[in-house]
Design an enzyme around this catalytic site. Structure first.
Site, PDB file in Angstrom:
ATOM      1  N   HIS A  40      -4.306  -0.569   5.516  1.00  0.00           N
ATOM      2  CA  HIS A  40      -5.454  -0.741   4.636  1.00  0.00           C
ATOM      3  C   HIS A  40      -6.143  -2.083   4.882  1.00  0.00           C
ATOM      4  O   HIS A  40      -6.216  -2.952   4.014  1.00  0.00           O
ATOM      5  CB  HIS A  40      -5.020  -0.624   3.172  1.00  0.00           C
ATOM      6  N   GLU A 130       0.834   6.770  -0.031  1.00  0.00           N
ATOM      7  CA  GLU A 130       2.279   6.774  -0.289  1.00  0.00           C
ATOM      8  C   GLU A 130       2.615   7.678  -1.470  1.00  0.00           C
ATOM      9  O   GLU A 130       3.585   8.444  -1.429  1.00  0.00           O
ATOM     10  CB  GLU A 130       2.784   5.357  -0.576  1.00  0.00           C
ATOM     11  N   SER A 225      -6.588  -2.000  -0.036  1.00  0.00           N
ATOM     12  CA  SER A 225      -5.179  -2.361  -0.146  1.00  0.00           C
ATOM     13  C   SER A 225      -4.723  -2.431  -1.600  1.00  0.00           C
ATOM     14  O   SER A 225      -5.137  -3.306  -2.363  1.00  0.00           O
ATOM     15  CB  SER A 225      -4.921  -3.712   0.536  1.00  0.00           C
ATOM     16  N   SER A 269      -0.712  -6.032   4.310  1.00  0.00           N
ATOM     17  CA  SER A 269      -1.503  -5.335   5.323  1.00  0.00           C
ATOM     18  C   SER A 269      -2.507  -6.266   6.003  1.00  0.00           C
ATOM     19  O   SER A 269      -3.418  -5.809   6.690  1.00  0.00           O
ATOM     20  CB  SER A 269      -2.253  -4.158   4.675  1.00  0.00           C
TER      21      SER A 269
END
Length: 288
Positions: A40, A130, A225, A269
């Site tokens: 992300h 996720e 993110s 990330s």
């Protein structure tokens, strides 16, 4: 101005592993298709696209026969792997081991709750890759909550098995778990399983301490993110002069009048090279 990059910020183990796998696959095959953004962070995605990575969606799966599909660190439900096999797609699985273990725990939780008539509840961001992978591990419904306002979705007369997306806030998870036990008809029937990744969660206290050391803090992360949103808020609570950017071009000189020190940090990330670009840009401003 003194500019310092946090040495504990940057890619977590799962992202490092995924990026390394992607780079090796691109070196071997030239072209690889990633199911969703590999990380992300738009800037890092663009770098990998320059090496031959193509981002696709689930709608593209059936047309990728004979090609290589990259499963990112967030993981996927079993149905995705089944569709890839049916379409003749070779899968490169870079699911983070921490996420893979959590997927197994979700299956176990559902089995336990099926025996007692209970519910499985996950703290996570709805629609996040996720979370989609976690809820897709079984056919039975999983309740996803994002905060206390969602607790009304739970039937507290029945047992509850409570888990979390790996990148959620420990403080929020613990507060919600305590509130669940408070509301439950039988607090003993609320099973709390802390599945938050400690490599991520341990950054919260560190970042709060880091942010307090500087006049201004610049937090670098992609706008998509989830982890970045959590950690940037940790910094903002510790230092009101915290600003979030996705890349160096977003730096505003108006943030720094009177500042003698600037701390730069980022999400799990966020690549180190991107934080360095931000530091270089701030350094240029400080020399004016």
């Amino acid at each position: 101005m003194r500019v310092e990059i946090d040495d504990k910020s940057g890619f977590c183990f799962g992202v490092v592993r995924a990026i390394d796998k992607a780079e090796r696959a691109l070196a071997d095959y030239g072209t690889v298709y990633s199911l969703g953004d590999i990380v992300h962070n738009r800037i890092e995605v663009q770098r990998l696209e320059g090496l031959g990575l193509h981002t696709v969606t689930h709608a593209d799966l059936d047309g990728l026969g004979g090609r290589r599909l990259f499963i990112r660190a967030h993981g996927e439900p079993p149905s995705t792997f089944a569709r890839a096999r049916e379409a003749g797609v070779e899968v490169i699985d870079a699911t983070c081991p921490v996420v893979a273990k959590l997927q197994e725990r979700v299956v176990k939780a559902h089995a336990e709750m099926a025996e007692s008539g209970g519910q499985v509840v996950i703290l996570g961001k709805r629609g996040h890759a996720e979370v989609v992978g976690l809820t897709g591990q079984v056919q039975a419904p999983t309740i996803v909550i994002e905060g206390e306002e969602d607790l009304g979705l739970i039937d507290f007369t029945r047992p509850v098995y409570f888990l979390s997306q790996t990148t959620q806030s420990i403080a929020l998870f613990e507060a919600l778990g305590a509130e669940m036990r408070h509301r439950a008809a039988n607090p003993a029937n609320v099973h709390i399983d802390d599945t938050i990744c400690r490599q991520v969660s341990n950054r919260e206290q560190h970042l709060a301490e880091f942010a307090r050391r500087f006049d201004v803090v610049v937090f670098v992360c992609g706008r998509k993110s989830s982890n970045g949103k959590v950690l940037s808020e940790v910094c903002r609570r510790a230092n009101a002069r915290t600003h979030t950017v996705e890349e160096a071009a977003e730096i505003d000189p108006a943030w720094f009048p009177g500042a003698e020190s600037v701390g730069i940090c980022g999400a799990t990330s966020t690549p180190k090279w991107l934080m360095q670009e931000v530091a270089d840009r701030i350094g240029q401003i400080g020399r004016r």
